[in-house]
Design an enzyme around this catalytic site. Structure first.
Site, PDB file in Angstrom:
ATOM      1  N   HIS A 197       0.869  -1.169   0.000  1.00 32.26           N
ATOM      2  CA  HIS A 197       0.000   0.000   0.000  1.00 32.26           C
ATOM      3  C   HIS A 197       0.914   1.229   0.000  1.00 32.26           C
ATOM      4  O   HIS A 197       2.021   1.184   0.555  1.00 32.26           O
ATOM      5  CB  HIS A 197      -0.809  -0.058   1.303  1.00 32.26           C
ATOM      6  CG  HIS A 197      -1.912   0.918   1.439  1.00 32.26           C
ATOM      7  ND1 HIS A 197      -1.699   2.218   1.815  1.00 32.26           N
ATOM      8  CD2 HIS A 197      -3.253   0.783   1.301  1.00 32.26           C
ATOM      9  CE1 HIS A 197      -2.872   2.833   1.881  1.00 32.26           C
ATOM     10  NE2 HIS A 197      -3.831   1.986   1.585  1.00 32.26           N
ATOM     11  N   ASP A 255       2.592  -4.866   8.244  1.00 34.93           N
ATOM     12  CA  ASP A 255       1.391  -4.042   8.111  1.00 34.93           C
ATOM     13  C   ASP A 255       0.184  -4.994   8.134  1.00 34.93           C
ATOM     14  O   ASP A 255      -0.048  -5.735   7.189  1.00 34.93           O
ATOM     15  CB  ASP A 255       1.484  -3.271   6.787  1.00 34.93           C
ATOM     16  CG  ASP A 255       0.193  -2.537   6.429  1.00 34.93           C
ATOM     17  OD1 ASP A 255      -0.819  -2.707   7.128  1.00 34.93           O
ATOM     18  OD2 ASP A 255       0.208  -1.794   5.423  1.00 34.93           O
ATOM     19  N   GLN A 268      -4.856  -5.160   6.618  1.00 36.87           N
ATOM     20  CA  GLN A 268      -5.760  -5.995   5.823  1.00 36.87           C
ATOM     21  C   GLN A 268      -5.905  -7.400   6.397  1.00 36.87           C
ATOM     22  O   GLN A 268      -6.836  -8.106   6.052  1.00 36.87           O
ATOM     23  CB  GLN A 268      -5.184  -6.130   4.423  1.00 36.87           C
ATOM     24  CG  GLN A 268      -5.851  -5.454   3.255  1.00 36.87           C
ATOM     25  CD  GLN A 268      -7.144  -4.733   3.428  1.00 36.87           C
ATOM     26  OE1 GLN A 268      -8.175  -5.357   3.609  1.00 36.87           O
ATOM     27  NE2 GLN A 268      -7.134  -3.430   3.336  1.00 36.87           N
ATOM     28  N   LYS A 299     -10.930  -0.888  10.047  1.00 38.96           N
ATOM     29  CA  LYS A 299     -11.062  -2.034   9.150  1.00 38.96           C
ATOM     30  C   LYS A 299     -11.490  -3.280   9.920  1.00 38.96           C
ATOM     31  O   LYS A 299     -11.668  -4.335   9.330  1.00 38.96           O
ATOM     32  CB  LYS A 299      -9.752  -2.271   8.409  1.00 38.96           C
ATOM     33  CG  LYS A 299      -9.514  -1.198   7.358  1.00 38.96           C
ATOM     34  CD  LYS A 299      -8.246  -1.360   6.581  1.00 38.96           C
ATOM     35  CE  LYS A 299      -8.135  -0.239   5.557  1.00 38.96           C
ATOM     36  NZ  LYS A 299      -6.806  -0.170   4.949  1.00 38.96           N
ATOM     37  N   CYS A 331      -4.620   2.505  -3.782  1.00 42.11           N
ATOM     38  CA  CYS A 331      -3.385   2.969  -3.118  1.00 42.11           C
ATOM     39  C   CYS A 331      -2.244   1.982  -3.327  1.00 42.11           C
ATOM     40  O   CYS A 331      -1.396   1.800  -2.456  1.00 42.11           O
ATOM     41  CB  CYS A 331      -3.567   3.200  -1.615  1.00 42.11           C
ATOM     42  SG  CYS A 331      -4.744   4.474  -1.226  1.00 42.11           S
TER      43      CYS A 331
END
Ligand SMILES: *Cc1c(COP(=O)(O)O)cnc(C)c1O
Length: 404
Positions: free
Chosen positions: A121, A198, A201, A224, A362
């Site tokens: 991202h 990260d 997600q 999220k 992104c």
């Protein structure tokens, strides 16, 4: 027993209409919806104990502080961090990554190397480029293959004793690929590099155990995973968080201030300057508790069922191509119709009440790799249904007819 109709009753927004049609919300990878249980926590905060934390002797301030710290403990438990002070509240994944990137400015030297992946991202690319500009460190990229998987043999050759940091997302937001982070972490540690994962997600679908992973930093966003916007977390190993300098200066992050010298507060306050998103932090904790009450194994297996169902149905449409075909995926489908711009498909779907995302998500380098301007992305959550997927498939067929 998991009953999706019962679950849907928790989400008031799911019963609204869009353009005269029942809402079908398939933009979960951009932000998830909020259950009543979390909305209630937000209302309760502002109705009953809104006050600034940590500083007050009065009852409201103590109540707010207790709830905020309870939320930190809920997050600690969820990620299986060793200490609660290894959990730093931030405004989201982007803030968490910038905090770490800033901290490494004083650690990296010219010629040191940072490895990122081709699946990142923008928020996991730009801060490292800025860090390289400040320090003279060099950015290296793990390439991907046609299935949207990182090529681990290439990663192996990038690693050396110059590698100081490795930054990879656990799950790609554009393609849904689940990356082999266990391998990535183990290999990085063999050359004494630190690893930041990260988890923006992955966290809506997978429950990571930061101690079992032995990861140095792990970051996520509340919005999220059924929480509110404007709040997120950074997990950092205690040893790293002690080593990194503070990110922002201000109230709350100090031990003592004179005009000659300031000493910093202990963890986690060293990284939490100013009045935080108190209500957001408390609601983030509530969202994590809500998801755990359903259970992440239950969530993952139901979402996998949705993914398989939707993949098979969509592939029946002539001229539809799915990008991201790894065996290891979360419930994200990125696709295009032959010779039709993704934006046009998205606009028609919206007219039919179906929310998807279109564009580069992104993640411009991924689109460049596939030589496409973008994709239509449908991302499913545990509150979605097969009937909604049927609506999507019918709407995509209709869009194809109208636009062809
Ligand atoms: C959404 C997302 C981000 C950015 O999260 P914010 O909440 O916007 O800070 C970073 N990385 C990935 C993989 C994402 O999906």
């Amino acid at each position: 027993m998991f009953n999706v109709e019962d679950i849907r009753k928790d989400f008031p927004i799911l019963s609204r209409q869009v353009n005269g049609k029942p809402l079908v919300y398939f933009d979960n990878a951009a932000t998830s919806q909020t259950p009543q249980q979390v909305i209630d926590v937000i209302v309760d905060y502002y109705s009953n104990y809104n006050a600034n934390i940590h500083r007050g002797v009065h009852t409201l301030s103590q109540e707010a502080t207790d709830k905020y710290e309870q939320a930190r403990h809920a997050i600690q438990k969820h990620f299986n961090a060793k200490f609660a002070h290894e959990i730093i509240f931030t405004s989201g994944t982007t803030h968490s990554i910038n905090l770490v990137a800033n901290g490494f400015s004083s650690i990296l030297k010219k010629g040191d190397e940072i490895i990122v992946s081709a699946l990142e991202h923008h928020s996991n690319i730009v801060p490292w480029q800025m860090l390289c500009e400040r320090t003279g460190a060099v950015l290296k990229v793990i390439p991907m293959n046609q299935d949207g998987e990182l090529i681990m043999s290439e990663y192996d050759t990038l690693l050396s004793n110059k590698t100081k940091l490795v930054f990879v997302n656990h799950v790609s937001n554009a393609l849904g690929t689940i990356n082999p982070i266990e391998y990535i972490i183990e290999k990085a540690h063999q050359v004494a590099a630190a690893v930041l994962i990260d988890g923006a997600q992955s966290c809506p679908h997978i429950k990571p155990d930061v101690q079992a992973l032995d990861v140095d930093f792990y970051v996520a966003s509340g919005h999220k995973m059924c929480g509110p916007t404007g709040v997120g977390m950074l997990y950092g190993k205690e040893s790293w968080l002690k080593k990194l300098p503070p990110y922002q200066g201000g109230g709350e992050m100090i031990a003592e201030v004179t005009f000659e010298k300031t000493t910093y507060a202990e963890l986690p306050h060293k990284f939490e300057a100013g009045t935080p998103n108190i209500c957001g932090g408390i609601a983030f904790g509530a969202a994590i508790n809500y998801m755990n009450a359903i259970g992440f194994d239950t969530i993952a297996s139901y979402e996998h069922e949705l993914l398989e169902y939707a993949t098979n149905k969509l592939l029946e449409i002539d001229g539809l191509k799915i990008y991201g075909t790894s065996q290891h995926k979360t419930s994200v489908i990125s696709f295009n119709l032959e010779n039709i711009h993704p934006y046009d498909v998205g606009s028609i779907l919206d007219k039919m009440g179906i929310a998807v995302r279109t564009g580069h998500h992104c993640a411009q380098p991924i689109m460049d790799y596939f030589k496409i301007p973008g994709t239509v992305r449908a991302s499913f959550s545990f509150y979605n249904t097969k009937a909604e997927i049927d609506s999507l498939v019918a709407a995509v067929k209709k869009a194809k007819m109208m636009l062809a």
